[in-house]
Design a protein around this motif. Structure first.
Motif, PDB file in Angstrom:
ATOM      1  N   GLY A 249       0.630  -1.179  -0.209  1.00  0.00           N
ATOM      2  CA  GLY A 249       0.234  -0.243  -0.103  1.00  0.00           C
ATOM      3  C   GLY A 249       0.414   1.403  -0.498  1.00  0.00           C
ATOM      4  N   GLU A 250       0.964   2.402  -0.549  1.00  0.00           N
ATOM      5  CA  GLU A 250       1.167   2.992  -0.826  1.00  0.00           C
ATOM      6  C   GLU A 250       2.016   4.050   0.762  1.00  0.00           C
ATOM      7  OE1 GLU A 250       1.387   7.765  -3.295  1.00  0.00           O
ATOM      8  OE2 GLU A 250      -1.080   6.881  -2.552  1.00  0.00           O
ATOM      9  N   LYS A 251       0.887   4.114   1.251  1.00  0.00           N
ATOM     10  CA  LYS A 251       0.958   4.707   2.700  1.00  0.00           C
ATOM     11  C   LYS A 251       0.997   4.147   3.655  1.00  0.00           C
ATOM     12  CE  LYS A 251      -1.299   8.445   1.278  1.00  0.00           C
ATOM     13  NZ  LYS A 251      -2.543   9.535   0.795  1.00  0.00           N
ATOM     14  N   ASP A 252       1.965   3.096   3.236  1.00  0.00           N
ATOM     15  CA  ASP A 252       1.366   1.517   4.718  1.00  0.00           C
ATOM     16  C   ASP A 252       2.778   1.486   5.509  1.00  0.00           C
ATOM     17  OD1 ASP A 252       2.221  -0.544   6.067  1.00  0.00           O
ATOM     18  OD2 ASP A 252       1.557  -1.922   4.371  1.00  0.00           O
ATOM     19  N   TRP A 253       3.224   1.718   6.655  1.00  0.00           N
ATOM     20  CA  TRP A 253       3.955   2.070   7.045  1.00  0.00           C
ATOM     21  C   TRP A 253       5.069   0.686   7.063  1.00  0.00           C
ATOM     22  CZ3 TRP A 253       4.982  -2.320  10.030  1.00  0.00           C
ATOM     23  CH2 TRP A 253       3.282  -2.893  10.547  1.00  0.00           C
ATOM     24  N   LEU A 254       4.829  -0.510   5.778  1.00  0.00           N
ATOM     25  CA  LEU A 254       5.808  -1.153   5.315  1.00  0.00           C
ATOM     26  C   LEU A 254       6.099  -0.763   3.886  1.00  0.00           C
ATOM     27  CD1 LEU A 254       4.615  -4.503   6.825  1.00  0.00           C
ATOM     28  CD2 LEU A 254       6.772  -3.096   7.133  1.00  0.00           C
ATOM     29  N   ALA A 255       5.568   0.098   3.117  1.00  0.00           N
ATOM     30  CA  ALA A 255       5.968   0.423   1.838  1.00  0.00           C
ATOM     31  C   ALA A 255       7.138   0.219   1.543  1.00  0.00           C
ATOM     32  CB  ALA A 255       4.900   1.375   1.325  1.00  0.00           C
ATOM     33  N   ALA A 256       8.534   1.286   2.136  1.00  0.00           N
ATOM     34  CA  ALA A 256       9.740   1.231   1.457  1.00  0.00           C
ATOM     35  C   ALA A 256       9.967  -0.233   2.302  1.00  0.00           C
ATOM     36  CB  ALA A 256      10.355   1.860   2.744  1.00  0.00           C
ATOM     37  N   ARG A 257      10.359  -0.794   3.417  1.00  0.00           N
ATOM     38  CA  ARG A 257      10.675  -2.562   2.630  1.00  0.00           C
ATOM     39  C   ARG A 257      10.305  -2.985   1.906  1.00  0.00           C
ATOM     40  NH1 ARG A 257      14.949  -3.001   6.642  1.00  0.00           N
ATOM     41  NH2 ARG A 257      14.690  -2.069   8.202  1.00  0.00           N
ATOM     42  N   ASP A 258       9.114  -2.690   1.765  1.00  0.00           N
ATOM     43  CA  ASP A 258       8.383  -4.008   0.792  1.00  0.00           C
ATOM     44  C   ASP A 258       9.153  -3.414  -0.993  1.00  0.00           C
ATOM     45  OD1 ASP A 258       7.008  -5.997   2.518  1.00  0.00           O
ATOM     46  OD2 ASP A 258       4.759  -4.344   1.995  1.00  0.00           O
ATOM     47  N   ARG A 259       9.292  -2.258  -0.750  1.00  0.00           N
ATOM     48  CA  ARG A 259      10.208  -1.831  -2.144  1.00  0.00           C
ATOM     49  C   ARG A 259      10.891  -2.546  -2.647  1.00  0.00           C
ATOM     50  NH1 ARG A 259       6.948   3.042  -0.990  1.00  0.00           N
ATOM     51  NH2 ARG A 259       5.781   3.463  -1.734  1.00  0.00           N
ATOM     52  N   ALA A 260      11.833  -2.082  -0.966  1.00  0.00           N
ATOM     53  CA  ALA A 260      13.477  -3.229  -0.548  1.00  0.00           C
ATOM     54  C   ALA A 260      12.931  -4.122  -0.938  1.00  0.00           C
ATOM     55  CB  ALA A 260      14.162  -2.121   0.319  1.00  0.00           C
ATOM     56  N   TYR A 261      11.945  -5.261  -0.626  1.00  0.00           N
ATOM     57  CA  TYR A 261      12.616  -6.326  -0.512  1.00  0.00           C
ATOM     58  C   TYR A 261      12.126  -6.945  -2.506  1.00  0.00           C
ATOM     59  CZ  TYR A 261      10.317 -11.007  -0.405  1.00  0.00           C
ATOM     60  OH  TYR A 261      10.689 -13.113  -0.729  1.00  0.00           O
ATOM     61  N   TYR A 262      11.289  -6.262  -2.730  1.00  0.00           N
ATOM     62  CA  TYR A 262      10.644  -6.522  -4.157  1.00  0.00           C
ATOM     63  C   TYR A 262      11.976  -6.324  -5.076  1.00  0.00           C
ATOM     64  CZ  TYR A 262       9.273  -5.968  -9.191  1.00  0.00           C
ATOM     65  OH  TYR A 262       9.127  -5.880 -10.268  1.00  0.00           O
ATOM     66  N   ALA A 263      12.937  -5.088  -5.070  1.00  0.00           N
ATOM     67  CA  ALA A 263      14.094  -4.741  -5.785  1.00  0.00           C
ATOM     68  C   ALA A 263      15.886  -6.053  -5.319  1.00  0.00           C
ATOM     69  CB  ALA A 263      14.714  -2.969  -5.395  1.00  0.00           C
ATOM     70  N   ALA A 264      15.332  -6.272  -4.188  1.00  0.00           N
ATOM     71  CA  ALA A 264      15.879  -6.895  -3.671  1.00  0.00           C
ATOM     72  C   ALA A 264      16.264  -8.535  -4.515  1.00  0.00           C
ATOM     73  CB  ALA A 264      16.556  -7.423  -2.610  1.00  0.00           C
ATOM     74  N   VAL A 265      14.854  -8.416  -4.934  1.00  0.00           N
ATOM     75  CA  VAL A 265      14.502 -10.131  -5.175  1.00  0.00           C
ATOM     76  C   VAL A 265      14.539  -9.731  -6.972  1.00  0.00           C
ATOM     77  CG1 VAL A 265      12.258 -11.727  -5.901  1.00  0.00           C
ATOM     78  CG2 VAL A 265      13.030 -10.763  -3.360  1.00  0.00           C
ATOM     79  N   THR A 266      14.260  -9.408  -7.224  1.00  0.00           N
ATOM     80  CA  THR A 266      14.321  -8.334  -8.294  1.00  0.00           C
ATOM     81  C   THR A 266      15.735  -8.854  -9.213  1.00  0.00           C
ATOM     82  OG1 THR A 266      12.023  -7.009  -8.567  1.00  0.00           O
ATOM     83  CG2 THR A 266      14.060  -7.029 -10.608  1.00  0.00           C
ATOM     84  N   THR A 267      16.635  -8.107  -8.060  1.00  0.00           N
ATOM     85  CA  THR A 267      18.473  -8.342  -8.873  1.00  0.00           C
ATOM     86  C   THR A 267      18.978  -9.613  -8.341  1.00  0.00           C
ATOM     87  OG1 THR A 267      18.227  -7.220  -7.501  1.00  0.00           O
ATOM     88  CG2 THR A 267      18.162  -5.827  -9.097  1.00  0.00           C
ATOM     89  N   SER A 268      18.385 -10.720  -7.352  1.00  0.00           N
ATOM     90  CA  SER A 268      19.129 -11.309  -7.172  1.00  0.00           C
ATOM     91  C   SER A 268      19.474 -12.542  -8.169  1.00  0.00           C
ATOM     92  CB  SER A 268      18.218 -12.282  -6.247  1.00  0.00           C
ATOM     93  OG  SER A 268      16.854 -12.415  -6.949  1.00  0.00           O
ATOM     94  N   GLY A 269      18.897 -12.448  -8.966  1.00  0.00           N
ATOM     95  CA  GLY A 269      19.200 -13.511 -10.332  1.00  0.00           C
ATOM     96  C   GLY A 269      18.467 -14.641 -10.077  1.00  0.00           C
ATOM     97  N   ARG A 270      17.197 -14.558  -9.700  1.00  0.00           N
ATOM     98  CA  ARG A 270      16.258 -16.250  -9.072  1.00  0.00           C
ATOM     99  C   ARG A 270      15.896 -16.273 -10.690  1.00  0.00           C
ATOM    100  NH1 ARG A 270      11.211 -15.975  -8.453  1.00  0.00           N
ATOM    101  NH2 ARG A 270      10.743 -17.551  -7.492  1.00  0.00           N
ATOM    102  N   ARG A 271      15.443 -17.310 -11.092  1.00  0.00           N
ATOM    103  CA  ARG A 271      14.973 -17.460 -12.018  1.00  0.00           C
ATOM    104  C   ARG A 271      13.568 -17.846 -11.821  1.00  0.00           C
ATOM    105  NH1 ARG A 271      17.446 -23.575 -13.706  1.00  0.00           N
ATOM    106  NH2 ARG A 271      15.702 -22.977 -15.876  1.00  0.00           N
ATOM    107  N   GLY A 272      12.250 -17.299 -12.592  1.00  0.00           N
ATOM    108  CA  GLY A 272      11.501 -16.922 -12.185  1.00  0.00           C
ATOM    109  C   GLY A 272      11.359 -16.049 -12.047  1.00  0.00           C
ATOM    110  N   GLY A 273       9.401 -15.451 -12.419  1.00  0.00           N
ATOM    111  CA  GLY A 273       9.109 -13.861 -12.704  1.00  0.00           C
ATOM    112  C   GLY A 273       8.770 -13.118 -11.414  1.00  0.00           C
TER     113      GLY A 273
END
Length: 310
Positions: A249-273
């Motif tokens: 959620g854009e205004k979630d107090w967890l939003a910054a962490r969730d974005r950071a997690y998504y970015a880390a998974v995206t750049t991790s090299g894992r197979r699968g979208g």
């Protein structure tokens, strides 16, 4: 006892934590009845697993004749509540999982895992793992007759989203069924150092709650189970599922962490979208509190599309 032991260190609508380690649960939701829900056309039942813990799950099965023409995907769902409160059988989670089962045309297994502080983390993770293995074994007749174990999904909100992540990590080094997809709804992650966009005071509160739920976390919120981005955490490339959907959620107090997690998974090299979906203007798990609002319907539609492969 120290005169300061009964000082309240955290207070919210659902619970109150004291310096002494005591906790008051301020909201004890009523148990939603099982059976046929005339609004969603989904029927439900509770099943006690055969383990020593006495853990149970609530199963949801769409009853429309159209759904019985073929085997249905299966979703194992983990509720939120900071590992401290809430339940798979509360009205709020019963309604959400029933709506999800109806909209997506899936058999849903909602897990009643053990809560801290009576059962500190990792009890919740162990229960989640047991529920996954039980679901894949199709011992229950609903799962055997109507579920497609080859199309198995994990989903959870807040602490439940954290559980999804940790189950996927565990599946990378222990025998596990194939998991087609993972849906992390406003997942709860944290850390001892704030990330960009995170409010420091809120981050400290969340770290304190984590340490209360998991007193064995020697590094506090930098425990890899809470902070998957610390250097010695299991590599995100090992997340064992075919594809992922991370929602915030854009205004979630967890939003910054969730974005950071998504970015880390995206750049991790894992197979699968891995896909991202953000609800503009909305806060933490808003879809539970106002399920009929337009943004909640948009989020549900995105989850349904993900399950369908879109």
């Amino acid at each position: 006892m120290d005169s300061g032991a009964d000082e309240v260190v955290f207070d919210c609508d659902d619970y109150r934590i004291y310096r002494s380690g005591k906790m008051d649960r301020l909201c004890r939701p009523a148990r939603a009845p099982t059976g046929l829900d005339p609004i969603t056309g989904v029927t439900s039942k509770d099943v006690v697993l055969g383990s020593d813990t006495g853990m149970c799950v609530r199963l949801f099965l769409p009853t429309s004749p159209d759904h019985f023409e073929k085997k249905l995907p299966i979703i194992v769902f983990f509720h939120g509540g900071g590992f401290l409160v809430e339940s798979a059988v509360s009205q709020q989670y019963h309604n959400y999982v029933a709506s999800l089962a109806a909209a997506a045309g899936v058999v849903a297994v909602s897990v009643e895992y053990r809560l801290a502080p009576e059962h500190p983390v990792p009890a919740a993770y162990d229960d989640a793992w047991e529920a996954l293995q039980w679901t894949a074994s199709a011992q229950d007749e609903w799962l055997a007759e109507h579920g497609d174990s080859a199309r198995l999904f994990l989903a959870g909100d807040s602490a439940g989203g954290n559980i999804v992540h940790n189950v996927l990590i565990r599946a990378s080094f222990q025998p596990a069924p194939r998991i087609e997809g993972a849906i992390l709804l406003h997942p709860w992650f944290g850390g001892n150092t704030v990330v960009e966009g995170e409010v420091e005071a809120t981050a400290k509160d969340m770290a304190m709650i984590w340490e209360f739920a998991c007193p064995g976390a020697v590094r506090g919120a930098d425990d890899p189970r809470m902070n998957p981005m610390v250097p010695d955490a299991p590599g995100l490339e090992n997340l064992r599922c075919e594809r992922m959907l991370v929602c915030a959620g854009e205004k979630d107090w967890l939003a910054a962490r969730d974005r950071a997690y998504y970015a880390a998974v995206t750049t991790s090299g894992r197979r699968g979208g891995v896909a991202w979906f953000e609800s503009e203007g909305e806060g933490h798990v808003f879809f539970l509190q106002k399920p009929d609002c337009a943004k909640a319907k948009e989020l549900l539609a995105r989850v349904v599309a993900f399950i369908a492969g879109a």
